[in-house]
Write a protein that holds these residues in place. Structure first.
Motif, PDB file in Angstrom:
ATOM      1  N   ASP A  37      -7.863   3.861 -12.980  1.00 20.24           N
ATOM      2  CA  ASP A  37      -7.989   3.318 -11.626  1.00 20.24           C
ATOM      3  C   ASP A  37      -9.464   3.069 -11.306  1.00 20.24           C
ATOM      4  OD1 ASP A  37      -7.182   4.522  -8.261  1.00 20.24           O
ATOM      5  OD2 ASP A  37      -7.479   2.513  -9.048  1.00 20.24           O
ATOM      6  N   GLU A  56       1.812   5.132  -4.906  1.00 24.66           N
ATOM      7  CA  GLU A  56       1.036   6.361  -5.002  1.00 24.66           C
ATOM      8  C   GLU A  56      -0.033   6.279  -6.087  1.00 24.66           C
ATOM      9  OE1 GLU A  56       2.641   8.081  -1.965  1.00 24.66           O
ATOM     10  OE2 GLU A  56       1.888   9.611  -3.329  1.00 24.66           O
ATOM     11  N   ASP A  57       0.101   5.306  -6.987  1.00 24.41           N
ATOM     12  CA  ASP A  57      -0.849   5.249  -8.099  1.00 24.41           C
ATOM     13  C   ASP A  57      -1.863   4.112  -7.871  1.00 24.41           C
ATOM     14  OD1 ASP A  57       1.292   3.421 -10.469  1.00 24.41           O
ATOM     15  OD2 ASP A  57       0.798   3.093  -8.364  1.00 24.41           O
ATOM     16  N   TYR A  58      -2.968   4.186  -8.587  1.00 25.66           N
ATOM     17  CA  TYR A  58      -4.027   3.171  -8.522  1.00 25.66           C
ATOM     18  C   TYR A  58      -4.393   2.872  -7.063  1.00 25.66           C
ATOM     19  CZ  TYR A  58      -3.408   2.707 -13.506  1.00 25.66           C
ATOM     20  OH  TYR A  58      -3.353   2.983 -14.848  1.00 25.66           O
ATOM     21  N   ALA A  59      -4.594   3.948  -6.338  1.00 23.06           N
ATOM     22  CA  ALA A  59      -4.863   3.835  -4.897  1.00 23.06           C
ATOM     23  C   ALA A  59      -6.162   3.083  -4.627  1.00 23.06           C
ATOM     24  CB  ALA A  59      -4.919   5.216  -4.258  1.00 23.06           C
ATOM     25  N   LEU A  60      -7.177   3.332  -5.446  1.00 23.33           N
ATOM     26  CA  LEU A  60      -8.472   2.679  -5.210  1.00 23.33           C
ATOM     27  C   LEU A  60      -8.372   1.173  -5.478  1.00 23.33           C
ATOM     28  CD1 LEU A  60     -10.930   5.237  -6.898  1.00 23.33           C
ATOM     29  CD2 LEU A  60     -10.336   5.054  -4.484  1.00 23.33           C
ATOM     30  N   GLN A  82     -13.914   1.587  -1.576  1.00 23.61           N
ATOM     31  CA  GLN A  82     -13.389   1.921  -2.890  1.00 23.61           C
ATOM     32  C   GLN A  82     -14.416   1.633  -3.990  1.00 23.61           C
ATOM     33  OE1 GLN A  82     -12.137  -0.386  -0.939  1.00 23.61           O
ATOM     34  NE2 GLN A  82     -11.762  -2.299  -2.038  1.00 23.61           N
ATOM     35  N   ILE A 103      -0.784   7.790   0.854  1.00 24.73           N
ATOM     36  CA  ILE A 103      -1.817   8.245  -0.084  1.00 24.73           C
ATOM     37  C   ILE A 103      -3.205   8.067   0.528  1.00 24.73           C
ATOM     38  CG2 ILE A 103      -1.971   6.007  -1.261  1.00 24.73           C
ATOM     39  CD1 ILE A 103      -2.323   9.366  -3.033  1.00 24.73           C
ATOM     40  N   TYR A 104      -3.307   7.181   1.535  1.00 29.31           N
ATOM     41  CA  TYR A 104      -4.609   6.902   2.150  1.00 29.31           C
ATOM     42  C   TYR A 104      -4.903   7.820   3.329  1.00 29.31           C
ATOM     43  CZ  TYR A 104      -4.241   2.847  -0.812  1.00 29.31           C
ATOM     44  OH  TYR A 104      -4.097   2.031  -1.905  1.00 29.31           O
ATOM     45  N   TYR A 148      -6.893  12.980  -4.005  1.00 27.52           N
ATOM     46  CA  TYR A 148      -6.880  11.929  -5.032  1.00 27.52           C
ATOM     47  C   TYR A 148      -8.258  11.787  -5.679  1.00 27.52           C
ATOM     48  CZ  TYR A 148      -5.823   7.486  -7.333  1.00 27.52           C
ATOM     49  OH  TYR A 148      -5.632   6.496  -8.273  1.00 27.52           O
ATOM     50  N   ARG A 176      -5.783  -0.789  -5.444  1.00 25.33           N
ATOM     51  CA  ARG A 176      -4.931  -1.534  -4.507  1.00 25.33           C
ATOM     52  C   ARG A 176      -5.661  -1.858  -3.205  1.00 25.33           C
ATOM     53  NH1 ARG A 176       0.051  -1.624  -6.868  1.00 25.33           N
ATOM     54  NH2 ARG A 176       0.447   0.129  -8.274  1.00 25.33           N
ATOM     55  N   LEU A 177      -6.703  -1.088  -2.888  1.00 27.43           N
ATOM     56  CA  LEU A 177      -7.471  -1.385  -1.673  1.00 27.43           C
ATOM     57  C   LEU A 177      -8.194  -2.725  -1.779  1.00 27.43           C
ATOM     58  CD1 LEU A 177      -8.985   2.120  -0.833  1.00 27.43           C
ATOM     59  CD2 LEU A 177      -7.334   0.852   0.531  1.00 27.43           C
ATOM     60  N   ILE A 181      -3.712  -3.665 -13.312  1.00 30.93           N
ATOM     61  CA  ILE A 181      -2.960  -2.420 -13.095  1.00 30.93           C
ATOM     62  C   ILE A 181      -1.867  -2.296 -14.153  1.00 30.93           C
ATOM     63  CG2 ILE A 181      -1.351  -1.249 -11.529  1.00 30.93           C
ATOM     64  CD1 ILE A 181      -3.048  -2.204  -9.195  1.00 30.93           C
ATOM     65  N   VAL A 222     -11.238  -0.568 -10.675  1.00 29.92           N
ATOM     66  CA  VAL A 222     -11.885  -0.898  -9.396  1.00 29.92           C
ATOM     67  C   VAL A 222     -13.366  -1.205  -9.633  1.00 29.92           C
ATOM     68  CG1 VAL A 222     -12.679   1.369  -8.497  1.00 29.92           C
ATOM     69  CG2 VAL A 222     -11.770  -0.320  -6.950  1.00 29.92           C
ATOM     70  N   MET A 251      -5.734  -8.354  -9.998  1.00 25.71           N
ATOM     71  CA  MET A 251      -5.551  -6.935  -9.734  1.00 25.71           C
ATOM     72  C   MET A 251      -4.231  -6.432 -10.312  1.00 25.71           C
ATOM     73  SD  MET A 251      -5.027  -5.035  -6.171  1.00 25.71           S
ATOM     74  CE  MET A 251      -3.279  -5.098  -6.475  1.00 25.71           C
ATOM     75  N   PHE A 274       0.815  -1.210   0.000  1.00 25.75           N
ATOM     76  CA  PHE A 274       0.000   0.000   0.000  1.00 25.75           C
ATOM     77  C   PHE A 274       0.852   1.266   0.000  1.00 25.75           C
ATOM     78  CE2 PHE A 274      -4.061  -2.018   0.493  1.00 25.75           C
ATOM     79  CZ  PHE A 274      -3.749  -3.247   1.043  1.00 25.75           C
ATOM     80  N   LEU A 288      -7.540 -13.046  -6.760  1.00 24.39           N
ATOM     81  CA  LEU A 288      -7.765 -11.598  -6.791  1.00 24.39           C
ATOM     82  C   LEU A 288      -6.461 -10.834  -6.975  1.00 24.39           C
ATOM     83  CD1 LEU A 288      -9.546  -9.053  -6.270  1.00 24.39           C
ATOM     84  CD2 LEU A 288      -9.069  -9.364  -3.848  1.00 24.39           C
ATOM     85  N   LEU A 323      -6.930  -5.414  -2.312  1.00 25.97           N
ATOM     86  CA  LEU A 323      -6.092  -6.436  -1.670  1.00 25.97           C
ATOM     87  C   LEU A 323      -6.527  -6.714  -0.241  1.00 25.97           C
ATOM     88  CD1 LEU A 323      -2.516  -5.434  -2.883  1.00 25.97           C
ATOM     89  CD2 LEU A 323      -3.711  -7.558  -3.406  1.00 25.97           C
TER      90      LEU A 323
END
Lengths: 574, 209
Positions: free
Chosen positions: B103, A518-522, B191, B26-27, B35, A524-525, B79, B107, B75, A515, B71, A527
């Protein structure tokens, strides 16, 4: 002196009356006539013609009248049979025999037309579109059958096909596979595949055969009134009389919606709502638990440093594990479960030493005794049923009768589907959740006896310090394990039961580093669906930002479903 | 000498600042809101044809090269493929926007099961020839329901918003908060909620007002 026949007078009067009714009722209204169906018109005309023909023939209307009305001046020759109806000035209206049939009459053809028209108007008034419909449906409603038939079994609705199962079903039909596996259609639990035997007439049963059965059944009933049968009935009554009180309770308790289980959790944590609010809720909204647990969120917002955080978390988790209907069917009725707050730390010790006194102080004795009494009532009813069965068996053996083939079959079938009664320990349970001084969790059991029944109270002591230091989402996760083990000691949650993907190597696990991008943050969640917080994954506890986005529903579902499966095996309701 | 000292001090200071920024995930709340805002801007700015092409690419890749029961593999593959697709765009700002809306597309593709269960999908597939298009329609209806709830939701508090923020910034704040509450009550992840709301608002409205 003018005479007119009475039949003609009657016809004229009826004509005027009918016209008056016609105009008053408005049946000649063009709008109404327009709405009336043509079939109705035809039926009215046909019926009027038929009835008028019959009426004229039967009543002899077309024959000359036997009596006539006469208008004459005073001083006329009065006969013996004459009846004076009206006398005014010099004029007299009188009724007399029409001896020579000289009275004036309406011609027969005109009389026919007149009466036909009268009946047409009469039927137009009485028969409208609705009346026409009722008349047309009447033959279908007439049932001349005296036999009652057995209901025809409806074709089972074709069950909804499961996706992707057509090929498997075809292979099964061809005998290439032994069973349908996942494509097996679900049957309702406990569904009895043998239906009730219908003793009414079967659709293809000849009448004579049905009549024979009726006769034999009648004589069987008559035979039942012999002395032996009466004796049997007397003994039955005697047995039931002795258990009358239990029978009354057995009938009355379900009607009164008496609780069917009683489960109590004692804790020394403070009431999460405060005592006043809690009291008000219990008094004015006793069923608030149903709504409260239905609307549970996955996590609670807890305030740091609040004394009631642990209590709120306990109640939240308790509700999730047992009553939240989102993930699985609930295990019971929440009103039969109670958490007793602000209890002493040695609650379970006191419960095991002086159970009646402790429960009375906690306000739980009445609820527990209700269940124990009800359970004992059921025991008595079962004993009574056994006694009755023994009597029946003796009677059949003594009388040599073989009338109970069907009863035997029913009894045998019933015995296969009767569920064995749960022991009282499944219906009444006690647990203690104590915030203790020790630094480690401890489980212990306390056995005791109450109202001649043996019980066991399970206790867990969780370090107080740990509860105070944890807040937010961490405390909620932390408490799931001890609470679930307290309620269902045999419950074990492992990776195989979890929604988390099974990983063989450690490099397959989800880690914090994944995590850091910085990219594709949504994306990666996603996971986190492979990272079950109930199986450890401690790094998540230290990341409040990740915890705020965690898919709780995904992992809670698996946890709760498996917990309830275990819980139901040793807890339930009557 | 003095100038050298000042320049070294400034460099060290700037490094510390950038290090602190880099350490922030980033979260983290403010960065996450930024973002979401950037993603929404990217979809609003993008040409509808570009969005459609990207959507079709993601759908095709998800059904072919990146289809997997695992998954994590699915994923990662999506990406990588999305990055490869967006890197073909020459202009830097458009490329950056492409990564953002890709992104959302990825998702949403991974979250399809949360909005349409297997029996619903099977019903659509057996009823319609162009089932993919119908599935897209059904998903839009589901997204619309969430956006409608967002619009009328009592979860939104006035205190979250600030006058000095732009409408899109405020919208991003609202989406983040709403989806936290929404995912806490329902069986949809945060998300998935954000992806649904951002995509629907982005393609439905020319402006965010």
């Amino acid at each position: 002196m003018r005479t007119i026949g009475l039949s003609s007078v009657t016809a004229i009067v009826l004509t005027f009356l009918t016209l008056a009714v016609v105009f008053w009722s408005g049946i000649m209204d063009p709008g109404r006539l327009n709405e009336t169906h043509q079939i109705a018109f035809f039926f009215v005309g046909f019926l009027a013609a038929l009835v008028s023909m019959w009426f004229l023939q039967f009543w002899g209307i077309l024959k000359p009248s036997s009596f006539c009305l006469t208008v004459c001046r005073e001083g006329f020759e009065k006969k013996e049979d004459d009846v004076v109806l009206v006398a005014h000035n010099q004029w007299v209206l009188l009724l007399r025999h029409n001896e020579d049939y000289s009275a004036l009459e309406i011609p027969p053809s005109l009389m026919r037309i007149l009466y036909t028209l009268l009946f047409v108007f009469f039927f137009l008034i009485t028969i409208d579109n609705r009346g026409m419909r009722l008349i047309s449906e009447a033959p279908g409603k007439v049932n001349f059958e005296t036999s009652l038939y057995c209901p025809v079994e409806e074709e089972e609705e074709k069950e909804e096909e499961k996706p992707g199962c057509r090929l498997v079903e075809r292979a099964f039909e061809l005998g290439l596979v032994k069973d349908l596996g996942d494509c097996q259609q679900d049957n309702e639990e406990g569904e009895d595949t043998i239906g009730e035997i219908c003793t009414l007439r079967q659709y293809d049963e000849p009448y004579l055969h049905y009549a024979y059965r009726q006769v034999t059944e009648f004589f069987g009933t008559v035979v039942g009134n012999t002395r032996q049968a009466l004796e049997r009935q007397r003994e039955h009554f005697q047995v039931k009389l002795e258990s009358a009180e239990h029978i009354a309770d057995h009938q009355l308790l379900p009607v009164l919606a008496t609780p069917r289980s009683s489960h109590h959790l004692f804790t020394n944590l403070p009431d999460p709502d405060g005592e006043t609010l809690s009291f008000l809720k219990k008094t004015f909204d006793p069923n608030h638990c149903v709504e409260e647990f239905e609307g549970l969120t996955h996590t609670l917002k807890l305030e740091e440093g609040s004394k009631r955080s642990a209590s709120k978390a306990l109640r939240h988790i308790y509700g999730h594990l047992l009553f939240n209907p989102k993930f699985d069917a609930t295990v019971g009725f929440c009103r039969e479960y109670e958490i007793h707050w602000n209890q002493p730390k040695d609650s379970c010790d006191r419960l095991s030493q002086t159970p009646a006194l402790f429960l009375e102080e906690a306000g739980a004795l009445e609820a527990v005794n209700t269940i124990i009494d009800r359970y004992q009532t059921n025991d008595e009813i079962d004993l009574m049923q056994e006694s009755l069965s023994l009597l029946d068996k003796e009677y059949r053996t003594a009388s040599g009768l073989d009338l109970d083939l069907i009863d035997d079959f029913k009894r045998e079938r019933a015995s296969k589907t009767v569920k064995t009664r749960r022991p009282i320990q499944d219906l009444v349970s006690f647990q203690c959740f104590i915030a203790g001084e020790d630094s480690i969790e401890e489980f212990s059991d306390h056995e005791f006896e109450l109202s001649s029944q043996k019980f066991r109270a399970t206790e867990i002591s969780v370090p107080q310090k740990e509860l105070e230091e944890l807040y937010g989402k961490s405390i909620q996760v932390r408490l799931y394990d001890p609470i679930s083990k307290l309620l269902a000691p045999k419950f074990v949650y492992s990776q195989l039961l979890s929604k988390q993907a099974v990983v063989v190597a450690s490099d397959g696990a989800v880690t914090e580093e994944m995590f850091e991008h910085e990219d594709y943050a949504l994306t990666r969640l996603e996971l986190l669906r492979n990272s079950d917080i109930f199986l450890g994954n401690e790094w998540i506890h230290s990341r409040d930002d990740i915890l705020a986005l965690y898919p709780w529903h995904h992992h809670l579902r698996g946890y709760i479903k498996n917990f309830r499966k275990t819980y139901r095996t040793h807890r339930g309701r009557m | 000498m003095r100038n050298q000292f000042v320049s070294i001090a400034l460099t060290v200071l700037l490094s510390l600042v950038s290090l602190e920024e880099a350490q922030s995930s980033i979260y983290e709340e403010s960065r996450l809101q930024k973002y979401i805002e950037d993603t929404l801007d990217a979809i609003l700015k993008a040409d509808s044809k570009a969005l459609t092409n990207a959507d079709e690419y993601v759908q095709a890749i998800a059904q072919s090269r990146c289809s997997s029961s695992r998954l994590a593999l699915r994923m990662e593959c999506l990406i990588q493929e999305a990055k490869r697709y967006c890197n073909t765009i020459r202009q830097a700002t458009e490329q950056k926007d492409c990564h953002l809306y890709a992104d959302v597309l990825v998702v949403n593709r991974l979250s399809e099961g949360a909005f349409l269960d297997r029996s619903e999908k099977y019903r659509i597939m057996s009823k319609y020839k162009d089932y993919r298009r119908q599935i897209g329609k059904e998903l839009l209806y589901k997204y619309a329901a969430i956006v409608a709830e967002f619009k009328i939701s009592g979860d939104i508090e006035e205190s979250w918003f600030a006058e000095e923020l732009s409408p899109n910034q405020n919208l991003a704040v609202g989406i983040r908060h709403f989806c936290s509450e929404f995912s806490n009550r329902n069986k949809i992840s945060w998300q998935s909620c954000v992806g649904a709301v951002v995509w629907f608002i982005g393609i439905s409205h020319p402006t965010a007002d």
